[in-house]
Design a protein around this motif. Sequence first.
Motif, PDB file in Angstrom:
ATOM      1  N   LYS A 245      -4.323  -7.143   9.987  1.00  0.00           N
ATOM      2  CA  LYS A 245      -6.167  -8.044  10.172  1.00  0.00           C
ATOM      3  C   LYS A 245      -5.805  -8.643  11.019  1.00  0.00           C
ATOM      4  O   LYS A 245      -7.087  -8.588  11.572  1.00  0.00           O
ATOM      5  CB  LYS A 245      -6.064  -8.854   8.734  1.00  0.00           C
ATOM      6  CG  LYS A 245      -6.252  -8.571   7.133  1.00  0.00           C
ATOM      7  CD  LYS A 245      -6.432  -9.281   6.357  1.00  0.00           C
ATOM      8  CE  LYS A 245      -6.804  -8.738   4.844  1.00  0.00           C
ATOM      9  NZ  LYS A 245      -6.615 -10.255   3.783  1.00  0.00           N
ATOM     10  N   GLN A 249      -8.883  -7.855  13.873  1.00  0.00           N
ATOM     11  CA  GLN A 249     -10.068  -8.782  14.521  1.00  0.00           C
ATOM     12  C   GLN A 249      -9.888  -8.936  15.919  1.00  0.00           C
ATOM     13  O   GLN A 249     -10.908  -9.127  16.410  1.00  0.00           O
ATOM     14  CB  GLN A 249      -9.701 -10.379  14.240  1.00  0.00           C
ATOM     15  CG  GLN A 249      -9.834 -10.814  12.210  1.00  0.00           C
ATOM     16  CD  GLN A 249      -8.889 -11.976  12.084  1.00  0.00           C
ATOM     17  OE1 GLN A 249      -8.249 -12.470  12.250  1.00  0.00           O
ATOM     18  NE2 GLN A 249      -9.905 -12.576  10.430  1.00  0.00           N
ATOM     19  N   ASP A 283     -10.268  -6.945  -1.538  1.00  0.00           N
ATOM     20  CA  ASP A 283     -10.126  -8.185  -1.310  1.00  0.00           C
ATOM     21  C   ASP A 283      -9.884  -7.898   0.066  1.00  0.00           C
ATOM     22  O   ASP A 283     -10.800  -8.383   1.966  1.00  0.00           O
ATOM     23  CB  ASP A 283      -8.651  -8.636  -1.509  1.00  0.00           C
ATOM     24  CG  ASP A 283      -7.902 -10.032   0.229  1.00  0.00           C
ATOM     25  OD1 ASP A 283      -8.680 -11.188  -0.618  1.00  0.00           O
ATOM     26  OD2 ASP A 283      -7.633 -10.105   0.644  1.00  0.00           O
ATOM     27  N   PHE A 284      -9.357  -6.358   0.799  1.00  0.00           N
ATOM     28  CA  PHE A 284      -9.577  -5.918   1.570  1.00  0.00           C
ATOM     29  C   PHE A 284     -10.904  -5.674   3.244  1.00  0.00           C
ATOM     30  O   PHE A 284     -11.193  -5.811   4.146  1.00  0.00           O
ATOM     31  CB  PHE A 284      -8.575  -4.897   2.294  1.00  0.00           C
ATOM     32  CG  PHE A 284      -9.108  -4.160   4.036  1.00  0.00           C
ATOM     33  CD1 PHE A 284      -7.761  -5.169   5.014  1.00  0.00           C
ATOM     34  CD2 PHE A 284      -9.034  -2.861   3.905  1.00  0.00           C
ATOM     35  CE1 PHE A 284      -7.486  -4.374   5.654  1.00  0.00           C
ATOM     36  CE2 PHE A 284      -8.871  -2.522   5.392  1.00  0.00           C
ATOM     37  CZ  PHE A 284      -8.616  -3.006   6.095  1.00  0.00           C
ATOM     38  N   GLU A 286     -13.759  -6.682   1.305  1.00  0.00           N
ATOM     39  CA  GLU A 286     -14.678  -8.213   1.703  1.00  0.00           C
ATOM     40  C   GLU A 286     -14.189  -8.859   3.390  1.00  0.00           C
ATOM     41  O   GLU A 286     -14.939  -8.754   4.122  1.00  0.00           O
ATOM     42  CB  GLU A 286     -14.085  -8.720   0.588  1.00  0.00           C
ATOM     43  CG  GLU A 286     -14.856 -10.343   0.876  1.00  0.00           C
ATOM     44  CD  GLU A 286     -16.510 -10.465   1.405  1.00  0.00           C
ATOM     45  OE1 GLU A 286     -16.938 -11.593   1.540  1.00  0.00           O
ATOM     46  OE2 GLU A 286     -17.323 -10.040  -0.007  1.00  0.00           O
ATOM     47  N   PHE A 287     -12.445  -8.623   4.039  1.00  0.00           N
ATOM     48  CA  PHE A 287     -12.755  -8.810   4.694  1.00  0.00           C
ATOM     49  C   PHE A 287     -13.003  -7.675   6.298  1.00  0.00           C
ATOM     50  O   PHE A 287     -13.156  -8.701   7.110  1.00  0.00           O
ATOM     51  CB  PHE A 287     -11.128  -8.494   4.939  1.00  0.00           C
ATOM     52  CG  PHE A 287     -10.374  -8.462   6.654  1.00  0.00           C
ATOM     53  CD1 PHE A 287     -10.714  -9.746   7.330  1.00  0.00           C
ATOM     54  CD2 PHE A 287     -10.416  -7.215   7.293  1.00  0.00           C
ATOM     55  CE1 PHE A 287      -9.881  -9.625   8.754  1.00  0.00           C
ATOM     56  CE2 PHE A 287      -9.740  -7.133   8.596  1.00  0.00           C
ATOM     57  CZ  PHE A 287      -9.444  -8.313   9.503  1.00  0.00           C
ATOM     58  N   ASN A 290     -16.879  -8.482   6.848  1.00  0.00           N
ATOM     59  CA  ASN A 290     -16.933 -10.508   7.698  1.00  0.00           C
ATOM     60  C   ASN A 290     -16.573  -9.889   9.272  1.00  0.00           C
ATOM     61  O   ASN A 290     -16.967 -10.601  10.167  1.00  0.00           O
ATOM     62  CB  ASN A 290     -15.947 -11.318   6.821  1.00  0.00           C
ATOM     63  CG  ASN A 290     -16.220 -11.955   5.619  1.00  0.00           C
ATOM     64  OD1 ASN A 290     -17.614 -11.378   5.408  1.00  0.00           O
ATOM     65  ND2 ASN A 290     -15.408 -12.256   4.753  1.00  0.00           N
TER      66      ASN A 290
END
Length: 519
Positions: A245, A249, A283-284, A286-287, A290
């Motif tokens: 992650k 980013q 969950d991933f 959703e990451f 963003n």
Amino acid sequence: MGFHFSWRSANWLAHILQPMGTTPTLENDWEARSALRALLDAAPSDFYASHDRRFEFRRAIEQAERHLHDRDIGEVLRPLREHFRDIPWTALLVPSGDWEFDRFLSARKLLRDLVDIRPSDPGLILQIDESLNDDHRLELDNLFPAFRVAMANATRWPGVLLWTSHGDAAFFELERNVPDAMHSLEWLFSHLSVMPGVPDLELLRGQFVERFGPGADHVPPLRIIHLSDLHLGSRIAQRRLPRVKQLIQQLAADLGESAPILPVVTGDLMDTPDDAHLDAVRDFLEFLHNVGSEDPIVVLGNHDVRRDGWLGTELHNALRIQVDRVRWIEQCQVGFACFNSVRGGNLARGRIDETEYLDVGQALDRSPEFAREFVLGALLHHHPIPVERPTWYHQPWYERFLGRSFEKTESLESSEEFISWLQARKIGLVLHGHKHIPRVETHEEMTIVGCGSTVGKVETDRPGTTYMSMNVVTVDAPRGRISCRLRAERIPGGGMTSDEQHEAILNSKVFQAPPRRAA
């Protein structure tokens, strides 16, 4: 002042001229020694500057040569860094890949003319003495940070990459004809010569685009962060996911906000289709929502629908992952046809049946104007064509035992039918995953890009190394061009570029996409 150099030497020079720059050691590093030797040999014949500058540089070269065989690279670099310590800006003339135009852009006369605009100017111009190779492929290890700006704009080459001593960087696109390009270059370097101190690149680029910007700029390129084979729920994925992650980013931050960012995952999100693993997938995703400016696109892989090689009783979990048939990114004039290659048959190879072709075709034809005018890509999990195994890939025992039959991976069942369908639809880009091997190549006028396992779920030839893979694909619809950068972290936590990552080569490949049909 200016230098006439190769891509590799220019990348090396950009590193060593940084006062606090990090560079590979010279000991047992033949390529590093060769690059530095090329720099020393090039002076003064390929160094263009005022008489005083040339004399000072010759002295710096002489001092550096005295220490060329020292084990401490700092002694070699000290006089060079001292000589260039006051450079406020550096410019790199980036070739186009078009041999005829690049003859102009790499000519020594051009470099002399640009330097003569103001010979005493403390800025430095680096001129590449070569076009891209016949495959339009560029491979650089340990990429200098500012070069990433040029790579992010690879669909818009030729141009000038500018960076400053403050760490700012900007790319200035040139037209592909000599008179217009020369006019733009004279304007750019004339303005640089009268800017006091470190130039304001944002201001300069704004003025440049206003004066010379191509009309296609109202349609931005699409940046794709291509991920695959996360195998969420496996021990490796659980351990490495926080790092993955963070890398994603960082990658999104490097790409900036100048163009939309689309995350794409080409299958095997889960290790097996369990309830707990589905929660990790949710969950991933959703990451990823963003991270990018566009909602992520996902296709299913064989591990998303099977347990131990069999279709899982928990198949309903895979069906709860949101997938698209077709996705249109209207502001970029790009569309994607998304294929399910795990409907049946041999899940290890994958298959796309007639029903799938009909469903995707109907979805495309619901938006006929987009289907005619947009650049189209295709997404699937399995390999549309065989993939050669890289040197770092550690084969399972049965592959090693059977030898040459496993030098390449198997392709999708009925792959010829699939390629024919893509050709009929004028699709110029294919993204896939599956065998955890990154790749980029052309086939039948298509750019085919494979992503390895983003969490590095792959055995390599050296203990302690992996291949945590993620690609950056740029689609520039108005120019009909595609570029791809293969990126990876080889040592977990070691960074996506380091001295030890010779296999983690940044590949930039720029192609003319199949022409779009007129409305």
